[in-house]
Design an enzyme around this catalytic site. Structure first.
Site, mmCIF file in Angstrom:
data_model
loop_
_atom_site.group_PDB
_atom_site.id
_atom_site.type_symbol
_atom_site.label_atom_id
_atom_site.label_comp_id
_atom_site.label_asym_id
_atom_site.label_seq_id
_atom_site.Cartn_x
_atom_site.Cartn_y
_atom_site.Cartn_z
ATOM 1 N N HIS A 80 65.149 139.801 -4.299
ATOM 2 C CA HIS A 80 65.844 139.259 -5.465
ATOM 3 C C HIS A 80 67.360 139.367 -5.327
ATOM 4 C CE1 HIS A 80 65.614 143.579 -6.842
ATOM 5 N NE2 HIS A 80 66.816 143.276 -7.328
ATOM 6 N N ASP A 115 59.133 141.808 -2.433
ATOM 7 C CA ASP A 115 60.535 141.975 -2.777
ATOM 8 C C ASP A 115 61.349 142.571 -1.622
ATOM 9 O OD1 ASP A 115 62.726 141.645 -4.394
ATOM 10 O OD2 ASP A 115 62.454 143.520 -5.489
ATOM 11 N N SER A 126 70.097 147.736 -6.143
ATOM 12 C CA SER A 126 68.934 147.041 -5.578
ATOM 13 C C SER A 126 69.120 146.798 -4.091
ATOM 14 C CB SER A 126 68.725 145.704 -6.289
ATOM 15 O OG SER A 126 68.386 145.917 -7.634
#
Length: 468
Positions: free
Chosen positions: A212, A243, A322
């Site tokens: 993402h 992911d 992230s």
């Protein structure tokens, strides 16, 4: 008594000569004739044998004349004051030193001598010490007079505590080793520029991050390294369901991270989260492993649904973390920081509340190797579909469909069976089964505990890769 010769008992002669009568005192031979008057200093002759006033006189024979080279003792014997009271009282004996027996010269210890090397070296050393002492004293005096030393700040220095020594196994030591391998990733897309974190997986420039982070990009990205330098990067491949994404930096000689074993983690283990939260590069936060195999379902509206059997931690993780690494107490990467839980309403900016989740590194590493090798990753499946929670005590998830030639059917599972545990992990929601299956690699053998009717049974299932 008259006519008797009287002597003093000494025999004056040279070596090898016969004894001779002693010579009378005085120098030279005495004159012949009658004795001299008393006090005249002349000795009586040898023929004088008369007595004077009843006292016998002493007669001396005439001695032989002295010869050349005679001993000084011989020539000086007649001047002996003990034999002739009228002779001089001083006895002079010439000093004759035999040749070859001169005494050794004696050096006066108090006399000034030639300086030695030690003396020459001591002089400048002592001078320097005196000069330094004088200079220090003057400097201190000037400083005190000027007010520089009037106030002393702080306490006396003490030994630093063990935590301040930054040993390699300390949190500071771990952060120092990991930070050079963590990068900040910037990606431009139609919606603007997004930013996340990543870490170097190989020395030739492969970087692991979240899918993402690079989703919606044109395949281009830029990477900012720990030292502030930057480089362009390209997207190698992505796996939206896990992911995980891999990008490649056109630079060699990079320092990759050390990978750990996420299956060896235990609840309570210390961990560090490293990344660029809220655009603050090179940020390190600490926490512990709060839970393991925490099944998660995430995804953006209209996007792919992602399933995690995640590592839960209370290390502070925010937007921008992230894709960054979660490392253990030895500095080894054990997870990829991915999502957080927040109490804010939908659409609002979420922040850390101590609930963060990371993809286990064993799963992320496997997906990365497949992306680098083939450009895409395989998805692990069990060959069955779940329809909802199982009814009755004990929970579990019910199988709604079983593929005839799939792994579940090969292990004897049927529609309607309730899966209670997978590899020892309890099942309560359909998400649990999907997330735990995705955690394992294709070909892994897992034990399944299930209920059929009222009977509990166990079987082994060999997981497979999705056909697509």
């Amino acid at each position: 008594m008259g006519g008797t010769d009287v002597t003093d008992g000494w025999e004056w002669r040279r070596d090898g000569e016969t004894p001779a009568p002693a010579r009378p005192p005085g120098a030279g031979a005495p004159p012949e004739g009658p004795p001299a008057a008393p006090g005249s200093g002349t000795a009586p002759s040898a023929a004088d044998t008369a007595t004077t006033a009843g006292v016998p006189t002493v007669s001396y024979p005439n001695p032989p004349p002295p010869t050349a080279g005679a001993s000084p003792w011989w020539s000086d014997a007649l001047g002996d004051p003990w034999r002739d009271p009228a002779a001089p009282t001083a006895v002079v004996v010439p000093s004759v030193v035999p040749s070859g027996t001169e005494p050794e010269p004696v050096t006066d210890p108090d006399a000034p001598g030639r300086p030695t090397l030690r003396h020459l070296l001591l002089i400048p050393v002592i001078t320097a010490l005196l000069a330094g002492t004088l200079g220090g004293a003057l400097g201190y005096a000037f400083a005190v007079r000027g007010g520089a030393a009037g106030t002393v700040l702080g306490a006396a220095a003490a030994d630093p505590p063990a935590l301040a020594q930054r040993k390699p196994e300390s949190l500071a030591g771990v952060a120092e080793r990991v930070l050079p391998s963590v990068v900040t990733i910037r990606v431009s897309s139609l919606g603007g520029t997004s930013e996340g974190s990543g870490f170097i997986a190989s020395a030739d420039g492969h970087v692991i991050t979240n899918d993402h982070v690079v989703a919606g990009s044109s395949g281009k990205a830029s990477v900012v390294f720990n030292d502030g330098s930057s480089a362009a990067a390209t997207v190698v491949g992505q796996d939206p369901e896990s992911d995980i994404a891999v990008i490649k930096v056109n630079r060699t000689g990079l320092r990759p991270v050390e990978f750990g074993d996420s299956d060896a983690l235990a609840v309570g283990d210390p961990v560090l989260a490293v990344g660029s939260p809220l655009s603050l590069a090179n940020t390190v936060t600490a926490g512990i492993v709060s839970a393991l195999d925490r099944t998660m379902q995430a995804g953006e509206p209209g996007g792919p649904v992602r399933y995690y059997a995640a590592i839960q931690t209370d290390a502070a993780v925010n937007h921008g973390n992230s894709g960054g690494p979660l490392v253990d107490g030895a500095g080894r990467v054990v997870g990829v920081n991915s999502t957080i839980k927040s109490l804010v309403a939908e659409g609002q900016e979420a922040g850390n509340i101590g609930l963060a989740f990371a993809i286990p590194i064993n799963q992320a590493k496997r997906v990365t190797q497949e992306i680098i090798g083939t450009g895409k990753a395989r998805r692990t499946v069990i060959g069955a579909q779940v329809g909802g929670p199982g009814a009755g005590a004990g929970g579990g998830v019910r199988l709604a469909a079983v593929e005839p030639s799939g792994p579940a059917a090969g292990a004897g599972l049927k529609v309607g069976d309730v899966i209670l545990k997978l590899d020892g992990r309890p099942m309560t929601e359909p998400t649990d089964l999907i997330a735990l299956v995705r955690k394992f690699a294709p070909g892994s053998v897992v034990t399944v505990e299930f209920r059929r009717g009222t009977a509990r049974r166990n079987t082994s299932v060999t997981l497979a890769a999705d056909a697509k």
